[in-house]
Design a protein around this motif. Structure first.
Motif, PDB file in Angstrom:
ATOM      1  N   PRO A  26       0.824  -1.219   0.000  1.00 59.15           N
ATOM      2  CA  PRO A  26       0.000   0.000   0.000  1.00 59.15           C
ATOM      3  C   PRO A  26       0.860   1.273   0.000  1.00 59.15           C
ATOM      4  O   PRO A  26       1.645   1.499   0.922  1.00 59.15           O
ATOM      5  CB  PRO A  26      -0.814  -0.126   1.285  1.00 59.15           C
ATOM      6  N   ALA A  27       0.725   2.066  -1.055  1.00 61.80           N
ATOM      7  CA  ALA A  27       1.487   3.301  -1.241  1.00 61.80           C
ATOM      8  C   ALA A  27       2.984   3.079  -1.064  1.00 61.80           C
ATOM      9  O   ALA A  27       3.713   3.993  -0.670  1.00 61.80           O
ATOM     10  CB  ALA A  27       0.997   4.412  -0.322  1.00 61.80           C
ATOM     11  N   GLY A  28       3.439   1.882  -1.331  1.00 57.88           N
ATOM     12  CA  GLY A  28       4.855   1.593  -1.130  1.00 57.88           C
ATOM     13  C   GLY A  28       5.374   0.545  -2.097  1.00 57.88           C
ATOM     14  O   GLY A  28       4.625  -0.077  -2.859  1.00 57.88           O
ATOM     15  N   LEU A  29       6.679   0.381  -2.054  1.00 57.51           N
ATOM     16  CA  LEU A  29       7.351  -0.581  -2.921  1.00 57.51           C
ATOM     17  C   LEU A  29       8.475  -1.244  -2.136  1.00 57.51           C
ATOM     18  O   LEU A  29       9.309  -0.566  -1.553  1.00 57.51           O
ATOM     19  CB  LEU A  29       7.944   0.147  -4.139  1.00 57.51           C
ATOM     20  N   LEU A  30       8.447  -2.568  -2.109  1.00 61.58           N
ATOM     21  CA  LEU A  30       9.557  -3.319  -1.519  1.00 61.58           C
ATOM     22  C   LEU A  30      10.510  -3.686  -2.646  1.00 61.58           C
ATOM     23  O   LEU A  30      10.073  -4.153  -3.698  1.00 61.58           O
ATOM     24  CB  LEU A  30       9.047  -4.621  -0.893  1.00 61.58           C
ATOM     25  N   ASN A  31      11.815  -3.461  -2.420  1.00 62.55           N
ATOM     26  CA  ASN A  31      12.759  -3.906  -3.433  1.00 62.55           C
ATOM     27  C   ASN A  31      13.893  -4.673  -2.782  1.00 62.55           C
ATOM     28  O   ASN A  31      14.297  -4.396  -1.656  1.00 62.55           O
ATOM     29  CB  ASN A  31      13.304  -2.734  -4.254  1.00 62.55           C
ATOM     30  N   ALA A  32      14.371  -5.666  -3.521  1.00 66.41           N
ATOM     31  CA  ALA A  32      15.545  -6.430  -3.105  1.00 66.41           C
ATOM     32  C   ALA A  32      16.390  -6.675  -4.348  1.00 66.41           C
ATOM     33  O   ALA A  32      16.501  -7.788  -4.841  1.00 66.41           O
ATOM     34  CB  ALA A  32      15.131  -7.745  -2.460  1.00 66.41           C
ATOM     35  N   VAL A  33      16.922  -5.587  -4.885  1.00 62.66           N
ATOM     36  CA  VAL A  33      17.733  -5.671  -6.103  1.00 62.66           C
ATOM     37  C   VAL A  33      19.074  -6.318  -5.773  1.00 62.66           C
ATOM     38  O   VAL A  33      19.630  -7.064  -6.577  1.00 62.66           O
ATOM     39  CB  VAL A  33      17.900  -4.269  -6.733  1.00 62.66           C
ATOM     40  N   GLY A  34      19.583  -6.039  -4.583  1.00 57.52           N
ATOM     41  CA  GLY A  34      20.824  -6.687  -4.162  1.00 57.52           C
ATOM     42  C   GLY A  34      22.068  -6.047  -4.738  1.00 57.52           C
ATOM     43  O   GLY A  34      23.045  -6.739  -5.037  1.00 57.52           O
ATOM     44  N   LEU A  35      22.007  -4.708  -4.903  1.00 54.76           N
ATOM     45  CA  LEU A  35      23.199  -3.950  -5.329  1.00 54.76           C
ATOM     46  C   LEU A  35      23.804  -4.445  -6.634  1.00 54.76           C
ATOM     47  O   LEU A  35      25.028  -4.500  -6.789  1.00 54.76           O
ATOM     48  CB  LEU A  35      24.273  -3.993  -4.222  1.00 54.76           C
ATOM     49  N   GLU A  36      22.964  -4.833  -7.567  1.00 57.29           N
ATOM     50  CA  GLU A  36      23.492  -5.161  -8.899  1.00 57.29           C
ATOM     51  C   GLU A  36      24.207  -3.935  -9.448  1.00 57.29           C
ATOM     52  O   GLU A  36      23.642  -2.842  -9.500  1.00 57.29           O
ATOM     53  CB  GLU A  36      22.354  -5.568  -9.849  1.00 57.29           C
ATOM     54  N   ASN A  37      25.465  -4.090  -9.815  1.00 51.73           N
ATOM     55  CA  ASN A  37      26.217  -2.966 -10.379  1.00 51.73           C
ATOM     56  C   ASN A  37      27.459  -3.497 -11.105  1.00 51.73           C
ATOM     57  O   ASN A  37      27.878  -4.628 -10.895  1.00 51.73           O
ATOM     58  CB  ASN A  37      26.584  -1.959  -9.281  1.00 51.73           C
ATOM     59  N   PRO A  38      28.033  -2.659 -11.986  1.00 45.19           N
ATOM     60  CA  PRO A  38      29.143  -3.137 -12.821  1.00 45.19           C
ATOM     61  C   PRO A  38      30.482  -3.256 -12.093  1.00 45.19           C
ATOM     62  O   PRO A  38      31.442  -3.741 -12.687  1.00 45.19           O
ATOM     63  CB  PRO A  38      29.223  -2.075 -13.925  1.00 45.19           C
ATOM     64  N   GLY A  39      30.553  -2.805 -10.842  1.00 43.23           N
ATOM     65  CA  GLY A  39      31.822  -2.852 -10.120  1.00 43.23           C
ATOM     66  C   GLY A  39      32.645  -1.587 -10.361  1.00 43.23           C
ATOM     67  O   GLY A  39      32.421  -0.852 -11.320  1.00 43.23           O
ATOM     68  N   LEU A  40      33.605  -1.356  -9.483  1.00 41.99           N
ATOM     69  CA  LEU A  40      34.360  -0.092  -9.498  1.00 41.99           C
ATOM     70  C   LEU A  40      35.114   0.143 -10.804  1.00 41.99           C
ATOM     71  O   LEU A  40      35.044   1.227 -11.380  1.00 41.99           O
ATOM     72  CB  LEU A  40      35.331  -0.071  -8.304  1.00 41.99           C
ATOM     73  N   ASP A  41      35.846  -0.866 -11.294  1.00 39.13           N
ATOM     74  CA  ASP A  41      36.667  -0.665 -12.492  1.00 39.13           C
ATOM     75  C   ASP A  41      35.819  -0.277 -13.700  1.00 39.13           C
ATOM     76  O   ASP A  41      36.124   0.666 -14.416  1.00 39.13           O
ATOM     77  CB  ASP A  41      37.464  -1.939 -12.819  1.00 39.13           C
ATOM     78  N   GLU A  42      34.749  -1.041 -13.893  1.00 38.81           N
ATOM     79  CA  GLU A  42      33.866  -0.784 -15.026  1.00 38.81           C
ATOM     80  C   GLU A  42      33.168   0.575 -14.861  1.00 38.81           C
ATOM     81  O   GLU A  42      32.961   1.309 -15.830  1.00 38.81           O
ATOM     82  CB  GLU A  42      32.836  -1.924 -15.126  1.00 38.81           C
ATOM     83  N   PHE A  43      32.826   0.896 -13.621  1.00 41.57           N
ATOM     84  CA  PHE A  43      32.210   2.195 -13.337  1.00 41.57           C
ATOM     85  C   PHE A  43      33.141   3.322 -13.779  1.00 41.57           C
ATOM     86  O   PHE A  43      32.730   4.257 -14.459  1.00 41.57           O
ATOM     87  CB  PHE A  43      31.888   2.313 -11.843  1.00 41.57           C
ATOM     88  N   GLY A 101      13.624  -3.701   0.932  1.00 41.20           N
ATOM     89  CA  GLY A 101      13.581  -2.348   1.487  1.00 41.20           C
ATOM     90  C   GLY A 101      12.327  -1.637   1.024  1.00 41.20           C
ATOM     91  O   GLY A 101      12.038  -1.584  -0.168  1.00 41.20           O
ATOM     92  N   LEU A 102      11.594  -1.099   1.996  1.00 43.98           N
ATOM     93  CA  LEU A 102      10.338  -0.416   1.673  1.00 43.98           C
ATOM     94  C   LEU A 102      10.606   1.054   1.374  1.00 43.98           C
ATOM     95  O   LEU A 102      11.295   1.738   2.138  1.00 43.98           O
ATOM     96  CB  LEU A 102       9.366  -0.557   2.856  1.00 43.98           C
ATOM     97  N   SER A 103      10.041   1.518   0.282  1.00 42.99           N
ATOM     98  CA  SER A 103      10.149   2.923  -0.108  1.00 42.99           C
ATOM     99  C   SER A 103       8.770   3.413  -0.518  1.00 42.99           C
ATOM    100  O   SER A 103       7.809   2.656  -0.504  1.00 42.99           O
ATOM    101  CB  SER A 103      11.134   3.065  -1.268  1.00 42.99           C
ATOM    102  N   GLY A 104       8.699   4.680  -0.913  1.00 44.51           N
ATOM    103  CA  GLY A 104       7.427   5.218  -1.382  1.00 44.51           C
ATOM    104  C   GLY A 104       6.694   5.991  -0.298  1.00 44.51           C
ATOM    105  O   GLY A 104       7.140   6.055   0.853  1.00 44.51           O
ATOM    106  N   PRO A 105       5.554   6.585  -0.659  1.00 49.09           N
ATOM    107  CA  PRO A 105       4.811   7.442   0.275  1.00 49.09           C
ATOM    108  C   PRO A 105       4.532   6.781   1.628  1.00 49.09           C
ATOM    109  O   PRO A 105       4.417   7.477   2.643  1.00 49.09           O
ATOM    110  CB  PRO A 105       3.505   7.728  -0.470  1.00 49.09           C
TER     111      PRO A 105
END
Lengths: 275, 307
Positions: free
Chosen positions: B66-83, B216-220
């Motif tokens: 309700p008026a929110g969003l749970l996310n568990a993306v798990g820090l998907e990212n390209p890593g420091l070098d690629e960044f 993690g819950l976010s949103g209004p």
């Protein structure tokens, strides 16, 4: 593009027991949209400020009419979001993001085999129209629950296209009893065409698309599949809707269904991983 | 009447206006440009980066509440070098301030990230996500233990010449204690709040919706919690605050500023309305105009004054 679409038509599609709805919206999205793309639509009328449900709903384009500036969305009412969307009144205004994602590609020549499971038929209709207008030969393989479902989900508009239809139903009430894959295997067996002249496009339940992709890959028929996943942003920013693909080097990579897809090459998809 | 001055300066960061976007909701800045020109934003906070590439969690990663969003993306990212190699060159050219967000699973991870990201990288600041579990210390979160939080911030601060923003987790009993700890560690500013830990169960399938079980819950839905924490930290700690947590409308943004936020950040609100930042900025401006305020900075903490 973020636009406000006026509801031109909003009606039940076929027998109400299947909870299918047809929503026609007026707006400029049709001018650039392609088959296989989708929109992210806010389910509440935009005159009402409400954040529950919070997220937009991704719905594929079921018809694109650039001359009338109209798009058609066909959807099944199956959750709180679509239940609220189903109440949108003709004349009302809905907020739409789109067209989003990458749609199906069309071969230059040859036969296009469309394979649909259930409401996966919806995004294939504009693809059939594009293919036919390009002079391609099109066949449809479509499996559904029963005759009533297939008729409700638009069978008559497909019949009007005058293309070969291979229908399957789980109860045998229309077409062949069983799965759509059996029909594809039957036709492949009877084909005089070389498989290099066939292209396939599939949309439906994941298991069906996986089975169809395996058949196609075996006979070297290029296939595109339209994947589905829960989406957050719908533009590739939140990484909520990733799928796993095999890249050129053989490594597993994540792609975003919303932005990189929803249409992917069947041989790239890693089906058995949830991510 | 003179136009309202929207620009803001804090912690050595200058922004054309106080509107930022939240890490993890705005990619690396390219995804939303056709909806909201980056020129209109004060800044963007980039997707969190870890030392090594991460594929993140399995799907489903999202669950609506309700008026929110749970996310568990798990820090998907390209890593420091690629960044640094593939993303930073483009990020440098973005027409807005770019704040990098760094995450680690050990003190050494944070040190490595901070060392690699300096003022000459073109970034405006480093936001330190201290919500990850500290793998070396049995998975205890840096973000829930004041001593660990202070150590991480101090270590980052010692390695980089960029302003350091500590992003605090709301999943603590005493947010003021955490804020004081990162202040002692040398933080230049505080981001409040990260997501609230939650879960959602599919009652028909009788199992958690998220593949990761928790998210993690976010949103209004979380906004009142965030406003309360901004209020408390503003009273207790003399550091600029970037307020975030459910900001979706201009009224929400004004509320955070009145509670004590110097800048405000839009996250999940972008998903609801990709033009929310533009509408929020316009709303803040009109709100100031109507009240004869010369600068948006005049709003900060205004609700604390006794009338």
């Amino acid at each position: 593009m973020l636009t406000k679409g006026q509801v031109v038509v909003h009606e039940s599609l076929g027998d109400e027991k299947h909870k299918l709805k047809r929503l026609v919206l007026k707006g400029p999205i049709a001018r650039t949209a392609q088959a296989g793309q989708f929109v992210a639509i806010q389910v509440q009328d935009s005159s009402i400020s409400s954040f529950d449900p919070l997220l937009r709903r991704p719905i594929s384009l079921a018809d694109i009419s650039s001359e009338n500036d109209e798009i058609t969305l066909l959807y099944r009412v199956q959750g709180r979001g679509t239940e609220i969307l189903a109440r949108a009144k003709e004349g009302g205004v809905l907020s739409i993001m789109g067209p989003l994602g990458h749609g199906f590609s069309l071969p230059e020549a040859g036969e296009l085999w469309l394979v649909a499971g259930g409401i996966g038929i919806f995004p294939l209709y504009p693809l059939a129209l594009s293919a036919l207008s390009k002079g391609l030969t099109v066949r449809l393989f479509w499996g559904g629950e029963n005759q009533s479902f297939l008729e409700s989900a638009g069978l008559s508009s497909w019949e009007k296209l005058g293309i070969p239809l291979y229908l399957s139903t789980l109860d045998g009430s229309l077409g062949q009893k069983g799965l759509v894959t059996e029909q594809i295997n039957d036709q492949l067996g009877q084909m005089s065409l070389s498989s290099s002249q066939i292209w396939a496009a599939a949309c439906g339940p994941k298991k069906m698309m996986q089975a169809v992709a395996e058949i196609c890959i075996n006979v070297k028929v290029p296939i595109e599949v339209s994947l589905e996943e829960r989406m957050g942003c719908a533009v590739g920013a939140c990484l909520g809707c990733v799928c796993t693909l095999i890249d050129e080097t053989g490594a597993k990579v994540h792609k975003k269904v919303c932005q990189d897809g929803p249409v992917f090459r069947g041989e790239e998809v890693v089906w058995d991983e949830s991510c | 009447m003179n136009p309202v001055n929207l620009s803001t300066q804090f912690a050595g960061i200058t922004l054309r206006n106080p509107l930022i976007t939240c890490s993890g909701t705005y990619g690396f800045g390219e995804e939303y440009t056709s909806y909201c020109p980056l020129e209109a934003l004060g800044g963007i906070t980039l997707k969190g980066v870890t030392p090594l590439p991460r594929l993140g969690n399995p799907v489903p990663r999202l669950a609506e509440t309700p008026a929110g969003l749970l996310n568990a993306v798990g820090l998907e990212n390209p890593g420091l070098d690629e960044f640094i190699q593939s993303y930073l060159p483009k990020i440098r050219k973005l027409p807005t301030a770019a704040i990098a967000n760094i995450s680690g699973f050990s003190l050494e991870d944070y040190v490595q990230l901070a060392r690699a990201l300096q003022k000459d990288s073109g970034l405006a600041a480093l936001e330190v996500n201290i919500s990850c579990p500290n793998v070396k210390h049995g998975g205890m979160h840096f973000g829930t233990d004041p001593q660990s939080a202070q150590e991480v911030i101090a270590a980052v601060k010692a390695e980089t010449d960029l302003p350091v923003i500590a992003k605090l987790s709301p999943n603590v009993t005493d947010i003021v204690g955490m804020a004081r700890a990162v202040q002692l560690g040398g933080a230049d500013a505080i981001s409040l709040i990260n997501t609230l830990l939650g879960m959602h169960i599919d009652i028909y399938q009788q199992r958690p919706v998220l593949a990761n079980t928790f998210g993690g819950l976010s949103g209004p839905a979380i906004r009142p919690v965030a406003v309360r924490m901004v209020w408390q930290v503003f009273q207790a700690v003399d550091l600029p605050i970037i307020g975030m947590g459910g900001i979706t409308t201009w009224q929400d943004a004004v509320e955070f500023m009145l509670a004590g936020a110097t800048a405000i950040s839009i996250g999940t609100g972008n998903f609801v309305n990709p033009q929310a930042p533009l509408e929020i900025l316009q709303g803040i401006k009109e709100y100031c105009e109507e009240r004869g305020l010369a600068s948006v900075r005049d709003l900060v903490g205004l609700a604390h004054h006794v009338r």
